[in-house]
Design a protein around this motif. Structure first.
Motif, PDB file in Angstrom:
ATOM      1  N   GLU B  57      -4.302  -4.298 -14.583  1.00 25.29           N
ATOM      2  CA  GLU B  57      -5.012  -3.550 -13.527  1.00 25.29           C
ATOM      3  C   GLU B  57      -4.356  -3.760 -12.152  1.00 25.29           C
ATOM      4  OE1 GLU B  57      -8.653  -1.435 -12.191  1.00 25.29           O
ATOM      5  OE2 GLU B  57      -7.557  -1.620 -14.059  1.00 25.29           O
ATOM      6  N   ASN B  58      -3.790  -4.957 -11.923  1.00 22.37           N
ATOM      7  CA  ASN B  58      -3.121  -5.213 -10.653  1.00 22.37           C
ATOM      8  C   ASN B  58      -2.056  -4.160 -10.377  1.00 22.37           C
ATOM      9  OD1 ASN B  58      -4.612  -7.487 -10.195  1.00 22.37           O
ATOM     10  ND2 ASN B  58      -3.120  -8.874 -11.136  1.00 22.37           N
ATOM     11  N   TYR B  59      -1.362  -3.743 -11.448  1.00 25.63           N
ATOM     12  CA  TYR B  59      -0.297  -2.756 -11.276  1.00 25.63           C
ATOM     13  C   TYR B  59      -0.859  -1.351 -11.171  1.00 25.63           C
ATOM     14  CZ  TYR B  59       3.342  -6.194 -12.125  1.00 25.63           C
ATOM     15  OH  TYR B  59       4.179  -7.272 -12.009  1.00 25.63           O
ATOM     16  N   THR B  60      -1.637  -0.964 -12.182  1.00 26.77           N
ATOM     17  CA  THR B  60      -2.141   0.412 -12.193  1.00 26.77           C
ATOM     18  C   THR B  60      -3.014   0.678 -10.977  1.00 26.77           C
ATOM     19  OG1 THR B  60      -3.952  -0.343 -13.587  1.00 26.77           O
ATOM     20  CG2 THR B  60      -2.061   0.639 -14.697  1.00 26.77           C
ATOM     21  N   GLY B  61      -3.871  -0.306 -10.653  1.00 29.24           N
ATOM     22  CA  GLY B  61      -4.762  -0.132  -9.512  1.00 29.24           C
ATOM     23  C   GLY B  61      -3.993   0.012  -8.211  1.00 29.24           C
ATOM     24  N   SER B  62      -2.963  -0.830  -8.024  1.00 27.80           N
ATOM     25  CA  SER B  62      -2.300  -0.789  -6.730  1.00 27.80           C
ATOM     26  C   SER B  62      -1.396   0.432  -6.589  1.00 27.80           C
ATOM     27  CB  SER B  62      -1.529  -2.082  -6.463  1.00 27.80           C
ATOM     28  OG  SER B  62      -0.802  -2.478  -7.580  1.00 27.80           O
ATOM     29  N   ILE B  63      -0.900   0.948  -7.727  1.00 30.77           N
ATOM     30  CA  ILE B  63      -0.093   2.173  -7.613  1.00 30.77           C
ATOM     31  C   ILE B  63      -0.944   3.301  -7.041  1.00 30.77           C
ATOM     32  CG2 ILE B  63       1.063   4.001  -8.917  1.00 30.77           C
ATOM     33  CD1 ILE B  63       2.215   1.930 -10.717  1.00 30.77           C
ATOM     34  N   SER B  64      -2.161   3.438  -7.573  1.00 33.07           N
ATOM     35  CA  SER B  64      -2.986   4.550  -7.088  1.00 33.07           C
ATOM     36  C   SER B  64      -3.545   4.240  -5.701  1.00 33.07           C
ATOM     37  CB  SER B  64      -4.116   4.831  -8.079  1.00 33.07           C
ATOM     38  OG  SER B  64      -4.897   3.669  -8.265  1.00 33.07           O
ATOM     39  N   SER B  67      -0.515   4.319  -3.018  1.00 32.65           N
ATOM     40  CA  SER B  67       0.543   5.322  -3.207  1.00 32.65           C
ATOM     41  C   SER B  67       1.038   5.842  -1.857  1.00 32.65           C
ATOM     42  CB  SER B  67       0.043   6.464  -4.074  1.00 32.65           C
ATOM     43  OG  SER B  67      -1.064   7.072  -3.445  1.00 32.65           O
ATOM     44  N   GLY B  68       0.122   5.944  -0.883  1.00 30.11           N
ATOM     45  CA  GLY B  68       0.536   6.407   0.445  1.00 30.11           C
ATOM     46  C   GLY B  68       1.558   5.469   1.078  1.00 30.11           C
ATOM     47  N   ASN B  69       1.339   4.168   0.924  1.00 31.49           N
ATOM     48  CA  ASN B  69       2.276   3.202   1.491  1.00 31.49           C
ATOM     49  C   ASN B  69       3.624   3.259   0.775  1.00 31.49           C
ATOM     50  OD1 ASN B  69      -0.671   1.721   1.456  1.00 31.49           O
ATOM     51  ND2 ASN B  69       0.395   1.588   3.406  1.00 31.49           N
ATOM     52  N   PHE B  70       3.545   3.435  -0.563  1.00 27.65           N
ATOM     53  CA  PHE B  70       4.797   3.543  -1.301  1.00 27.65           C
ATOM     54  C   PHE B  70       5.580   4.774  -0.855  1.00 27.65           C
ATOM     55  CE2 PHE B  70       3.072   0.551  -4.478  1.00 27.65           C
ATOM     56  CZ  PHE B  70       4.182  -0.246  -4.600  1.00 27.65           C
ATOM     57  N   SER B  71       4.867   5.909  -0.712  1.00 31.35           N
ATOM     58  CA  SER B  71       5.616   7.112  -0.338  1.00 31.35           C
ATOM     59  C   SER B  71       6.129   6.976   1.087  1.00 31.35           C
ATOM     60  CB  SER B  71       4.767   8.369  -0.528  1.00 31.35           C
ATOM     61  OG  SER B  71       3.735   8.404   0.412  1.00 31.35           O
ATOM     62  N   GLN B 298       1.918   2.758   7.890  1.00 31.96           N
ATOM     63  CA  GLN B 298       2.181   1.473   7.269  1.00 31.96           C
ATOM     64  C   GLN B 298       2.961   1.659   5.975  1.00 31.96           C
ATOM     65  OE1 GLN B 298       0.826  -1.601   8.950  1.00 31.96           O
ATOM     66  NE2 GLN B 298       1.121   0.122  10.333  1.00 31.96           N
ATOM     67  N   MET B 299       3.947   0.788   5.787  1.00 27.62           N
ATOM     68  CA  MET B 299       4.763   0.855   4.578  1.00 27.62           C
ATOM     69  C   MET B 299       4.281  -0.204   3.587  1.00 27.62           C
ATOM     70  SD  MET B 299       8.292   1.555   6.619  1.00 27.62           S
ATOM     71  CE  MET B 299       9.436   1.218   5.296  1.00 27.62           C
ATOM     72  N   VAL B 300       4.906  -0.216   2.414  1.00 26.87           N
ATOM     73  CA  VAL B 300       4.415  -1.119   1.378  1.00 26.87           C
ATOM     74  C   VAL B 300       4.598  -2.582   1.800  1.00 26.87           C
ATOM     75  CG1 VAL B 300       6.535  -1.209   0.002  1.00 26.87           C
ATOM     76  CG2 VAL B 300       4.334  -1.430  -1.111  1.00 26.87           C
TER      77      VAL B 300
END
Lengths: 300, 349
Positions: B57-64, B67-71, B298-300
């Protein structure tokens, strides 16, 4: 290609050549000056704003000329401690990183052994890892020594956690090793092995050969690597921020203070570090040019 | 025989201390971070780690969730890399080919920013681009180019501008090294074989690249919506037109066939190394978005920093750091395929 070539002839090569020559001569020069200017403007701003007397708490807007900050450059709570910590960390970190990195570089260039290519690749990995990952992963291992088995029962608390000076130095040595290896390697590669063979032929043993021949010849590379490590270390913020705990280095102190205020002392210290660094490089260059080129270095 | 064996051990003995250090403080920490990224808990409550729990969940949750910070990271890092290339290549070319006796001085000036602190350089940009700074004083008060409430600080433009500045030397130095290595005789040979100005090919390639770069900048910086949502397509078209015009002119008049057929291809390993060296620190940075940006930019790196140092939420932060690392490795891999460069590590050099 022939189509394009004939095309040029139709348009008229002389006019095009002239425009091209003009562009190459002047536009490129102009561009170079502008780009260098772009790189230097923030440094100029830093120097100018070290003479500012800001109206509010933040030294962001020019108010009036003043020498106050230069007269009392360390007159901020914690600033002087942070600066000394920075210098201490840089000296100790550079010392260990230079030794460890130079030994690896020697092994990689001078010997053919199993695992050499893998080591070359491995040395590259920390440099290709973002600083935030380096810092974050160190933080997790330091925290683990205080919270998780089996670390907790093996490593006494106080060595890595709570964070402090030792953990900052560990981190700085870690990220500097690769840079030292790469820098020293580049120097050893241009090295004439025959000089060592000559020394051995004349009866020197390996130890004497190393200290009389090898070391003096690769010393410039080691010095360059140490200077690089020192400058990376004294300027580092991101990795240090993760591994410093409650101890401040100068960049970490600036990061902490900027939430509430930004005194012109920050610009004074920045300017002083800049001037010392530039002066150091100038002196080093002058010494090198006086010493002439080392005969033993083969032109590539 | 004993002598031979001991000689064979020498390189390993020389490397042992340094490699041990990297094992203890680089490899093991990353393994530990992987463990944390699958764990549950906080610093206060203690952690439950694998094999007791495998918290994907740490991965799946944080991707969603982030996602704005990642992009933001990918867009800003990518744009900064493109801008660094556009500024850095001509600069490196000028130093390598036209530097003459100024070469060493110019190289010194390129690395001069490294002699000041990273943070102070960013603070300088906050001064320069600030609402009371010189740039806006000219653009807003003298030339009236922008409205009175226009500000640069807090916008993606400021963040990308800061990133571009910070990592430009990382772009210039590897480019310089690879352009410097290009054998001048090959260029002369090309010219002897009638390599002239690039003209039509240059115009088309330059126009396409210019249009692409400006559209990327405009959309990436979010200025499409700046004039109003309705005008966005028109603004993109205008950007494309300007980019195509500038790129076309540059391609047609400033770029020669010998450059595009000889110098540039030979410098590609440098382009590869330089853009990687620029992109990696840019995508992981959190200082520029913090000091020059706003909560929206803000970035990742900001999230990782905040989760680790302020909230002590190690599992999520560790998962984010690993996702960042995975993204970078993927980008390097794809890029290596694209450029066809195998010289990722410079081989034995």
């Amino acid at each position: 290609m022939t189509a394009a070539g004939s095309n040029v002839a139709v348009v008229g090569p002389t006019a095009g050549r002239r425009v091209g020559a003009f562009a190459e001569r002047w536009l490129l020069k102009l561009f170079t000056v502008a780009a260098i200017g772009y790189l230097l403007v923030p440094i100029l701003v830093m120097i100018v704003f070290s003479f500012n007397k800001p109206e509010g708490k933040f030294n962001f807007v020019w108010a009036e000329f003043s020498l106050d900050a230069w007269a009392a450059p360390l007159n901020r709570p914690g600033l002087s401690d942070a600066l000394w910590t920075s210098i201490l960390v840089a000296i100790v970190g550079t010392f260990f990183a230079t030794i460890l990195g130079t030994l690896i570089a020697l092994a990689l260039v001078r010997y053919r052994f199993r695992g050499r290519n893998a080591t070359n690749l491995f040395i590259f990995v920390p440099m290709a890892t973002p600083e935030i990952v380096l810092g974050a992963s160190l933080l997790t291992i330091f925290v683990s020594t205080a919270t998780l088995e089996p670390f907790k029962s093996i490593i006494p608390s106080g060595i890595f956690y709570p964070l402090g000076l030792p953990t900052i130095i560990i981190a700085h040595v870690m990220f500097n090793i690769s840079y030292v290896v790469v820098t020293v390697k580049a120097r050893i590669q241009g090295f004439d092995r025959h000089l060592e063979e000559a020394a051995m032929d004349l009866g020197a043993n390996e130890w004497t050969t190393f200290w009389k021949i090898t070391f003096p010849l690769i010393r410039p590379g080691i010095v360059a690597a140490a200077l690089l490590a020192f400058s990376l270390s004294i300027d580092d913020f991101i990795v240090t921020n993760f591994t410093s705990g409650l101890v401040n280095t100068f960049p970490v102190w600036v990061w902490g203070t900027i939430r509430n205020n930004l005194p012109p002392q920050v610009h004074v210290i920045g300017t002083a570090i800049f001037l010392i660094a530039v002066g150091g490089v100038a002196i080093a260059t002058w010494l090198q040019s006086r010493g002439g080129r080392t005969v033993a270095m083969r032109p590539r | 025989m004993a002598l031979l064996r001991s000689r064979r051990a020498i390189p390993y003995l020389l490397m042992a201390p340094g490699l041990l250090w990297l094992l203890l403080f680089f490899v093991i920490p990353n393994v530990q971070m992987l463990v944390f990224s699958l764990s549950e808990g906080t610093l206060r409550t203690g952690f439950t780690t694998p094999p007791d729990v495998w918290d994907i969940e740490n991965y799946t949750g944080s991707i969603s969730k982030f996602s704005g910070n990642f992009s933001n990271s990918i867009v800003y890092g990518g744009l900064a890399t493109i801008l660094c290339f556009l500024i850095g290549y001509p600069l490196a070319y000028a130093i390598a080919f036209k530097g003459g006796r100024w070469k060493n001085l110019l190289l010194f000036l390129v690395i001069a920013p490294f002699f000041t602190s990273f943070l102070i350089r960013t603070i300088s940009w906050k001064i320069i681009l600030g609402n009371d700074g010189p740039v806006l004083a000219i653009a807003r008060d003298v030339l009236h180019l922008v409205p009175a409430n226009f500000s640069i600080i807090g916008s993606p433009l400021a963040v990308v501008g800061g990133l571009t500045y910070q990592f430009l030397p990382f772009m210039v130095l590897p480019l310089y090294v690879s352009i410097e290595k290009v054998d001048r005789r090959l260029i002369e040979a090309a010219q002897d074989l009638y390599a002239g100005p690039w003209r039509r090919g240059g115009m088309i390639a330059g126009a396409l690249f210019g249009a692409f770069a400006l559209i990327a900048l405009q959309v990436g910086l979010g200025y499409g919506a700046f004039i109003g949502e309705d005008a966005a397509p028109a603004a993109v078209a205008a950007a494309a037109l300007v980019g195509a015009l500038v790129g076309g002119l540059v391609g047609a008049f400033l770029i020669s066939q010998s450059f595009i057929r000889v110098t540039f291809p030979l410098s590609l390993p440098g382009v590869f190394a330089a853009s990687i060296l620029t992109f990696i620190p840019a995508i992981g940075d959190y200082v520029n978005p913090q000091l020059l940006g706003s909560p929206k930019t803000q970035m990742v790196g900001n999230v990782i920093q905040g989760r680790f140092l302020d909230q002590n939420d190690y599992p999520i932060a560790a998962a984010l750091a690993f996702l960042l690392m995975a993204g970078i490795l993927l980008a390097i891999f794809l890029y290596a395929k694209l450029l066809g460069t195998e010289e990722l590590t410079g081989g034995t050099a």
